[in-house]
Motif scaffolding. Structure first.
Motif, PDB file in Angstrom:
ATOM      1  N   ALA A  10      43.802-140.431 -26.083  1.00 18.65           N
ATOM      2  CA  ALA A  10      43.171-139.439 -25.321  1.00 18.65           C
ATOM      3  C   ALA A  10      41.842-139.969 -25.198  1.00 18.65           C
ATOM      4  O   ALA A  10      40.623-139.090 -24.453  1.00 18.65           O
ATOM      5  N   LYS A  11      41.778-140.934 -27.023  1.00 21.22           N
ATOM      6  CA  LYS A  11      39.544-140.747 -27.010  1.00 21.22           C
ATOM      7  C   LYS A  11      39.412-142.221 -26.037  1.00 21.22           C
ATOM      8  O   LYS A  11      37.826-141.808 -25.537  1.00 21.22           O
ATOM      9  N   TYR A  12      40.066-142.757 -25.537  1.00 20.85           N
ATOM     10  CA  TYR A  12      39.938-143.651 -25.005  1.00 20.85           C
ATOM     11  C   TYR A  12      39.203-143.501 -23.614  1.00 20.85           C
ATOM     12  O   TYR A  12      38.106-143.448 -22.875  1.00 20.85           O
ATOM     13  N   LEU A  13      40.226-142.285 -22.663  1.00 18.94           N
ATOM     14  CA  LEU A  13      39.848-141.564 -21.706  1.00 18.94           C
ATOM     15  C   LEU A  13      39.118-140.380 -21.556  1.00 18.94           C
ATOM     16  O   LEU A  13      38.292-140.450 -20.497  1.00 18.94           O
ATOM     17  N   VAL A  41      37.814-152.928 -19.053  1.00 21.27           N
ATOM     18  CA  VAL A  41      37.270-153.152 -18.382  1.00 21.27           C
ATOM     19  C   VAL A  41      37.426-150.785 -17.431  1.00 21.27           C
ATOM     20  O   VAL A  41      38.202-150.988 -17.716  1.00 21.27           O
ATOM     21  N   ALA A  42      36.947-150.533 -17.917  1.00 24.13           N
ATOM     22  CA  ALA A  42      36.424-148.345 -17.738  1.00 24.13           C
ATOM     23  C   ALA A  42      36.955-148.954 -15.704  1.00 24.13           C
ATOM     24  O   ALA A  42      36.364-147.689 -15.412  1.00 24.13           O
ATOM     25  N   SER A  43      38.041-149.689 -15.530  1.00 29.40           N
ATOM     26  CA  SER A  43      37.888-149.167 -13.749  1.00 29.40           C
ATOM     27  C   SER A  43      39.379-148.354 -14.329  1.00 29.40           C
ATOM     28  O   SER A  43      39.616-147.464 -12.484  1.00 29.40           O
ATOM     29  N   ALA A  44      39.852-147.825 -15.082  1.00 26.45           N
ATOM     30  CA  ALA A  44      40.202-146.304 -14.755  1.00 26.45           C
ATOM     31  C   ALA A  44      39.386-144.923 -14.570  1.00 26.45           C
ATOM     32  O   ALA A  44      39.605-143.147 -14.190  1.00 26.45           O
ATOM     33  N   GLY A  45      38.785-145.655 -15.032  1.00 29.20           N
ATOM     34  CA  GLY A  45      37.585-143.775 -15.280  1.00 29.20           C
ATOM     35  C   GLY A  45      36.803-143.657 -13.466  1.00 29.20           C
ATOM     36  O   GLY A  45      37.304-144.488 -12.642  1.00 29.20           O
ATOM     37  N   PRO A  46      35.951-142.634 -13.409  1.00 31.10           N
ATOM     38  CA  PRO A  46      35.221-142.478 -12.109  1.00 31.10           C
ATOM     39  C   PRO A  46      34.494-143.143 -11.473  1.00 31.10           C
ATOM     40  O   PRO A  46      33.549-142.948 -10.171  1.00 31.10           O
ATOM     41  N   ARG A  47      33.753-143.815 -11.842  1.00 36.50           N
ATOM     42  CA  ARG A  47      32.583-144.747 -11.514  1.00 36.50           C
ATOM     43  C   ARG A  47      33.206-147.191 -11.028  1.00 36.50           C
ATOM     44  O   ARG A  47      32.588-147.323 -11.212  1.00 36.50           O
ATOM     45  N   PRO A  93      29.708-148.533 -20.581  1.00 37.03           N
ATOM     46  CA  PRO A  93      29.747-149.456 -20.005  1.00 37.03           C
ATOM     47  C   PRO A  93      30.397-149.606 -18.502  1.00 37.03           C
ATOM     48  O   PRO A  93      31.709-150.081 -18.953  1.00 37.03           O
ATOM     49  N   VAL A  94      30.708-149.670 -17.324  1.00 38.07           N
ATOM     50  CA  VAL A  94      31.607-149.960 -16.673  1.00 38.07           C
ATOM     51  C   VAL A  94      31.990-151.263 -15.973  1.00 38.07           C
ATOM     52  O   VAL A  94      33.203-152.216 -15.888  1.00 38.07           O
ATOM     53  N   ALA A  95      30.770-151.619 -16.510  1.00 36.32           N
ATOM     54  CA  ALA A  95      31.103-153.593 -16.444  1.00 36.32           C
ATOM     55  C   ALA A  95      32.023-154.087 -17.934  1.00 36.32           C
ATOM     56  O   ALA A  95      31.338-153.556 -18.505  1.00 36.32           O
TER      57      ALA A  95
END
Ligand SMILES: *Cc1c(COP(=O)(O)O)cnc(C)c1O
Length: 466
Positions: free
Chosen positions: A15-18, A66-72, A25-27
């Motif tokens: 939950a914290k991760y999400l 990698v923040a690929s699950a995120g919005p950007r 940072p997305v990279a």
């Protein structure tokens, strides 16, 4: 610590991760040596407490996520994961069903039947088509093409599943010039040869030219032929003219396989369905749930209009000790795997949580965001949008004022590098018709207009600096 506390700790970390993934940072920020140092070390000699393992894993892996699950995240074609699907996926692990055979998991079998029926309706495929839940579209392409191989060779009296391909009548494979690389891989696995293909030229958007297909097919008259069509070019998002391809193929009794890893989901949107006109008349289809349906990895789907050909290709031939083969669905009959994860549950959860309307909204929203990118970037001086933005893909180029082509390529690559280093969003680089381009793919349920605007600003900052 008991199981409850351990799983609660995992849930807290998740939950914290999400919660934070949208501001990470997305990279990828990790140095491989640092990751190796954190995760590595000598082989553990003895046991560790599970809660210690969990804490160590979270701490060690974090910089390499990698923040690929995120919005950007706009690289490749990368969906996020809908909340209901993440929760369902946790249960898949906790339930730990071996979803190959009905006896091993009745729920894991029936959920694929139910989800399969919903999917056929959402995607406009024949109600009688069979479905296999694969790891991804690469394997789904292989399954569709394996069914094609089985059917076409049986038609000429050859059982390739039992007798192999040596001595078999040759199958001719026709592909578009802009096919995805995974088609070549699938052909390679199947003994059909990645390069032993007839290539039909594509138009400026990457669509197979149907008139040229007819010419190629005329040259192959009387031979078994597979035509590999594409719904959704991985760069431009463009669709092969499936209706014209189907018509030409039918005249030659050719098998049509459609690679629709992300593009097939256009069928779920009333506004976009016209892009896949004629799709229902194909013989097999591959798509991904982990892309636009926004289900966690790994989740692909193979559909075949002729269930017997599908089963001939992937079903168990000699069950032996396996008590499979009853009247109920054995999932392993429809994919190359036997023991496998109960992939149907997260797919079911995605469709249950979105409904027909929610899925259409998700697809439409991503496409609207892609147009927003194209409009905003296209309106800025010194940016060229290279493709017709018909779906969720945008290709842009950053010409260098007063410079030649090579310099445009260099500047475009520099902008991509700077955007990636900045970390506001992630976009990839590609080569489109011999020219360097930035590639933007919008495939996540999570992306908002504000995310697009922030990302456009970051891209334009990078362009000013390049
Ligand atoms: C992503 C993609 C594939 C491969 O799918 P995987 O899920 O990565 O195996 C095949 N074809 C197209 C058009 C794709 O976009």
């Amino acid at each position: 610590m008991d199981d409850d506390a351990l799983l609660a700790a995992a849930a807290t970390h998740a939950a914290k991760y999400l919660t934070e993934v949208g501001s990470r940072p997305v990279a990828p920020g990790a140095d491989p040596r640092e990751l190796c140092a954190r995760l590595g070390g000598p082989l553990p000699e003895g046991p560790s407490r599970p809660e210690a393992v969990l804490e160590e894993l979270v701490g060690a892996a974090d910089p390499g996520l990698v923040a690929s699950a995120g919005p950007r995240y706009f690289g490749f074609v990368t969906g996020g994961a809908l909340p209901a699907t993440v929760a369902a996926d946790w249960l898949v692990s906790a339930w730990d069903q071996c979803a190959g055979g009905y006896v091993l998991s009745p729920a894991g079998a029936v959920v694929e039947e139910v989800a399969g029926e919903w999917l056929r309706e959402l995607l406009g495929l024949p109600a009688t088509a069979s479905v296999g839940f694969t790891t991804g579209a690469t394997l789904a392409n292989a399954v569709g093409l394996a069914a094609a191989r089985a059917r076409l060779l049986r038609r000429v009296g050859w059982d390739a599943e039992r007798h192999g391909l040596f001595g078999a009548p040759p199958i001719e494979v026709v592909v578009g010039a802009e096919r995805h690389v995974s088609i070549g891989q699938a052909l390679r696995y199947l003994g059909l040869g990645s390069d032993r293909v007839h290539i039909v030229p594509a138009d400026g958007q990457g669509r197979m030219r149907a008139a040229d297909l007819s010419v190629v097919l005329r040259g192959l008259a009387g031979r078994p032929v597979i035509v590999c069509a594409q719904a959704g070019n991985v760069n431009s998002g463009a669709f092969d003219p499936l209706d014209e391809i189907g018509e030409a193929a039918r005249a030659h009794s050719a098998w049509v396989h459609v690679d629709g890893a992300f593009g097939l989901w256009a069928a779920a949107s009333p506004a976009l369905r016209h892009l896949v006109r004629g799709v229902a008349d194909a013989d097999s289809w591959a798509t991904d749930a982990h892309k636009w349906l926004n289900v966690p990895y790994d989740s692909g789907l193979a559909f075949v209009a002729d269930p017997e050909a599908h089963r001939a290709a992937t079903g168990l031939l000699d069950a032996g000790y396996l008590v499979f083969g009853g009247a109920e669905r054995d999932n392993s009959d429809w994919v190359p795997e036997m023991s496998r994860r109960a992939r149907g549950f997260p797919v079911w959860a995605a469709i249950r949580s979105l409904g027909r309307r929610g899925l259409a909204d998700l697809v439409d929203r991503c496409c609207a965001h892609a147009r927003r990118f194209a409009d905003a970037l296209g309106a800025a001086g010194g940016v060229e949008v290279l493709n017709e933005v018909v779906l969720n893909q945008v290709l842009v180029r950053f010409p260098a004022a007063g410079a030649a082509g090579d310099d445009h390529d260099r500047r475009t690559r520099a902008v991509v590098d700077l955007v990636q280093a900045d970390g506001t969003c992630w976009v990839g680089g590609t080569t489109w018709h011999g020219r360097a381009a930035m590639r933007i793919s919008v495939s996540s349920w999570w992306t908002t207009e504000a995310d697009v605007d922030r990302s456009v600003a970051a891209i334009l900052r990078a362009a000013a600096d390049a």
